[in-house]
Enzyme design. Structure first.
Site, PDB file in Angstrom:
ATOM      1  N   CYS A 148      -4.683  -4.565   6.564  1.00 17.83           N
ATOM      2  CA  CYS A 148      -4.636  -6.021   6.450  1.00 17.83           C
ATOM      3  C   CYS A 148      -4.912  -6.339   4.985  1.00 17.83           C
ATOM      4  O   CYS A 148      -5.959  -5.947   4.447  1.00 17.83           O
ATOM      5  CB  CYS A 148      -5.713  -6.623   7.344  1.00 17.83           C
ATOM      6  SG  CYS A 148      -5.934  -8.400   7.168  1.00 17.83           S
ATOM      7  N   ASN A 149      -3.979  -7.017   4.347  1.00 17.45           N
ATOM      8  CA  ASN A 149      -4.174  -7.346   2.926  1.00 17.45           C
ATOM      9  C   ASN A 149      -5.336  -8.298   2.722  1.00 17.45           C
ATOM     10  O   ASN A 149      -6.090  -8.181   1.757  1.00 17.45           O
ATOM     11  CB  ASN A 149      -2.905  -7.988   2.360  1.00 17.45           C
ATOM     12  CG  ASN A 149      -1.779  -6.997   2.222  1.00 17.45           C
ATOM     13  OD1 ASN A 149      -1.630  -6.371   1.190  1.00 17.45           O
ATOM     14  ND2 ASN A 149      -1.004  -6.821   3.278  1.00 17.45           N
ATOM     15  N   THR A 150      -5.466  -9.259   3.648  1.00 22.98           N
ATOM     16  CA  THR A 150      -6.515 -10.252   3.495  1.00 22.98           C
ATOM     17  C   THR A 150      -7.884  -9.576   3.518  1.00 22.98           C
ATOM     18  O   THR A 150      -8.737  -9.821   2.661  1.00 22.98           O
ATOM     19  CB  THR A 150      -6.400 -11.300   4.625  1.00 22.98           C
ATOM     20  OG1 THR A 150      -5.062 -11.800   4.641  1.00 22.98           O
ATOM     21  CG2 THR A 150      -7.366 -12.437   4.422  1.00 22.98           C
TER      22      THR A 150
ATOM     23  N   CYS B 136       1.356  -8.995   2.680  1.00 24.77           N
ATOM     24  CA  CYS B 136       0.721  -9.243   3.983  1.00 24.77           C
ATOM     25  C   CYS B 136       1.417  -8.301   4.952  1.00 24.77           C
ATOM     26  O   CYS B 136       2.652  -8.228   4.965  1.00 24.77           O
ATOM     27  CB  CYS B 136       0.924 -10.702   4.401  1.00 24.77           C
ATOM     28  SG  CYS B 136       0.423 -11.032   6.111  1.00 24.77           S
ATOM     29  N   THR B 137       0.642  -7.588   5.739  1.00 21.03           N
ATOM     30  CA  THR B 137       1.262  -6.552   6.587  1.00 21.03           C
ATOM     31  C   THR B 137       2.079  -7.137   7.735  1.00 21.03           C
ATOM     32  O   THR B 137       2.815  -6.413   8.400  1.00 21.03           O
ATOM     33  CB  THR B 137       0.194  -5.583   7.128  1.00 21.03           C
ATOM     34  OG1 THR B 137      -0.831  -6.338   7.797  1.00 21.03           O
ATOM     35  CG2 THR B 137      -0.418  -4.769   6.013  1.00 21.03           C
ATOM     36  N   HIS B 138       1.953  -8.449   7.974  1.00 21.86           N
ATOM     37  CA  HIS B 138       2.821  -9.069   8.980  1.00 21.86           C
ATOM     38  C   HIS B 138       4.260  -9.205   8.467  1.00 21.86           C
ATOM     39  O   HIS B 138       5.203  -9.239   9.257  1.00 21.86           O
ATOM     40  CB  HIS B 138       2.313 -10.475   9.331  1.00 21.86           C
ATOM     41  CG  HIS B 138       1.165 -10.493  10.300  1.00 21.86           C
ATOM     42  ND1 HIS B 138      -0.080 -10.000   9.988  1.00 21.86           N
ATOM     43  CD2 HIS B 138       1.088 -10.951  11.585  1.00 21.86           C
ATOM     44  CE1 HIS B 138      -0.886 -10.169  11.036  1.00 21.86           C
ATOM     45  NE2 HIS B 138      -0.203 -10.741  12.010  1.00 21.86           N
TER      46      HIS B 138
ATOM     47  N   ASP C 241      -6.246  -4.574  11.746  1.00 18.67           N
ATOM     48  CA  ASP C 241      -5.602  -5.749  11.145  1.00 18.67           C
ATOM     49  C   ASP C 241      -6.051  -6.979  11.935  1.00 18.67           C
ATOM     50  O   ASP C 241      -6.588  -6.848  13.042  1.00 18.67           O
ATOM     51  CB  ASP C 241      -4.073  -5.618  11.205  1.00 18.67           C
ATOM     52  CG  ASP C 241      -3.363  -6.831  10.612  1.00 18.67           C
ATOM     53  OD1 ASP C 241      -3.779  -7.294   9.529  1.00 18.67           O
ATOM     54  OD2 ASP C 241      -2.405  -7.344  11.219  1.00 18.67           O
ATOM     55  N   SER C 242      -5.801  -8.139  11.372  1.00 19.32           N
ATOM     56  CA  SER C 242      -6.112  -9.362  12.114  1.00 19.32           C
ATOM     57  C   SER C 242      -5.254  -9.464  13.371  1.00 19.32           C
ATOM     58  O   SER C 242      -5.588 -10.199  14.286  1.00 19.32           O
ATOM     59  CB  SER C 242      -5.860 -10.578  11.233  1.00 19.32           C
ATOM     60  OG  SER C 242      -4.485 -10.631  10.892  1.00 19.32           O
TER      61      SER C 242
ATOM     62  N   TYR D 202      -6.285 -14.582   9.727  1.00 23.80           N
ATOM     63  CA  TYR D 202      -7.446 -14.516   8.842  1.00 23.80           C
ATOM     64  C   TYR D 202      -7.197 -15.301   7.539  1.00 23.80           C
ATOM     65  O   TYR D 202      -8.138 -15.711   6.868  1.00 23.80           O
ATOM     66  CB  TYR D 202      -7.741 -13.054   8.449  1.00 23.80           C
ATOM     67  CG  TYR D 202      -8.501 -12.217   9.461  1.00 23.80           C
ATOM     68  CD1 TYR D 202      -8.715 -12.630  10.774  1.00 23.80           C
ATOM     69  CD2 TYR D 202      -9.010 -10.967   9.090  1.00 23.80           C
ATOM     70  CE1 TYR D 202      -9.402 -11.833  11.676  1.00 23.80           C
ATOM     71  CE2 TYR D 202      -9.707 -10.165   9.978  1.00 23.80           C
ATOM     72  CZ  TYR D 202      -9.901 -10.602  11.274  1.00 23.80           C
ATOM     73  OH  TYR D 202     -10.589  -9.807  12.157  1.00 23.80           O
ATOM     74  N   GLY D 203      -5.933 -15.418   7.174  1.00 21.96           N
ATOM     75  CA  GLY D 203      -5.576 -15.974   5.857  1.00 21.96           C
ATOM     76  C   GLY D 203      -6.227 -17.297   5.515  1.00 21.96           C
ATOM     77  O   GLY D 203      -6.674 -17.505   4.387  1.00 21.96           O
TER      78      GLY D 203
ATOM     79  N   GLU E  36       3.012 -13.435  14.761  1.00 22.55           N
ATOM     80  CA  GLU E  36       2.097 -13.230  15.895  1.00 22.55           C
ATOM     81  C   GLU E  36       2.749 -13.673  17.214  1.00 22.55           C
ATOM     82  O   GLU E  36       2.493 -13.098  18.254  1.00 22.55           O
ATOM     83  CB  GLU E  36       0.776 -13.994  15.690  1.00 22.55           C
ATOM     84  CG  GLU E  36      -0.195 -13.303  14.750  1.00 22.55           C
ATOM     85  CD  GLU E  36      -0.785 -12.004  15.320  1.00 22.55           C
ATOM     86  OE1 GLU E  36      -1.316 -12.027  16.430  1.00 22.55           O
ATOM     87  OE2 GLU E  36      -0.692 -10.960  14.643  1.00 22.55           O
TER      88      GLU E  36
END
Ligand code: DGL
Length: 285
Positions: free
Chosen positions: A74-76, A200-202, A11-12, A43-44, A153
């Protein structure tokens, strides 16, 4: 033949840990290697070219550690780079967009689904397409809420700042009106969604807050559970499951700040991952 090699996750940043958590619950015999590119998150807001290049560098790192399969958690990266990554690497690669889309379609009763995601994911229309592929009659309302990512983050999951930010981010999608009484989003008030997909996985790290802001009439779903199921299927189809009774090992790497990464990893996993190591990616500045 069972295969005891680890599964790679990327993931980012810390978001993909929410997918890893579900995989470890669902597939407890599997070993894992997680890579968070925290130094270059988010990354978005980046261009598609950058997302593809960064994702490839992360996959080079995982492939170099002899993983048997890779989850782009990571969806992005899934939305923008998955096809490219699948062409480049000979291991099976799973993204999170299709599993998430399928979970949303299975959940909605009114056939109105809201998707919150990063700018790059929304721009790609990957969720719109994946949901329409599952059920063309579902209406999809996508909305970019990039402000949630840097907050996650930083390890901020609750409290005044988190609540105010989530409230502001969701307002347009929940059909709220601005000061003049105009809808602040092209979503007519009559078309409120009954399902909100965290694209978004966040965002699952903010799920309790998102659920309370969205209210009880809206089901909040994410791709983690469905991705774990899809991964179980992928391992089965390829005969790649860990040997029965295997003693799994888990390793985690970050390109960014170790303490910040550990803060979120401990919140999700307690002391399951005592050793988190820094990594420098080949090609990264
Ligand atoms: N967690 C990632 C996603 O699912 C990326 C967020 C970001 O880096 O902007 O989209």
């Amino acid at each position: 033949m069972p295969d005891g090699r680890p599964i790679g996750f990327f993931d980012s940043g810390v978001g993909g840990l929410t997918v890893l958590r579900e995989v470890i619950r669902r597939l407890p015999a599997e070993s894992t290697i997680y890579l968070g590119d925290n130094a270059r998150a988010p990354y978005g807001p980046r261009s598609d070219g950058e997302v593809i290049r960064f994702s490839s560098e992360c996959l080079d790192e995982l492939a170099g550690r002899d993983v048997k399969a890779i989850v782009v958690a990571c969806n992005t990266a899934s939305a923008v780079a998955l096809a490219d990554l699948r062409r480049r690497y000979p291991v099976p690669i799973l993204g999170v967009v299709r599993p998430g889309a399928s979970a949303a379609v299975l959940t909605t009763r009114t056939r109105r689904v809201g998707v919150i995601a990063t700018q790059a994911t929304v721009r790609s229309r990957a969720y719109f397409q994946a949901i329409k592929d599952e059920d063309p009659f579902v209406e999809v309302y996508e909305h970019a809420t990039p402000e949630l990512v840097p907050m996650v983050e930083r390890g901020v999951f609750e409290g005044h700042e988190a609540e105010a930010t989530v409230r502001r981010a969701l307002a347009p999608l929940l059909g709220e009106l601005d000061d003049r009484g105009d809808s602040v989003f092209p979503l007519p008030p009559s078309a409120t969604v009954d399902t909100l997909l965290l694209g978004c996985t966040h965002y699952p790290l903010l799920a309790p807050l998102i659920g309370s802001v969205a209210g009880p009439a809206i089901a909040v779903v994410d791709s983690a559970g469905a991705t774990a199921s899809a991964l179980a299927h992928l391992l089965e189809v390829n005969g790649l499951g860990a040997p029965a009774g295997a003693d799994p090992e888990h390793a985690q790497y970050t390109t960014g700040d170790l303490a910040a990464f550990r803060h979120t990893a401990e919140r999700l996993f307690g002391t399951l991952f005592p050793s988190i190591a820094p990594v420098a990616l080949a090609g990264a500045a």
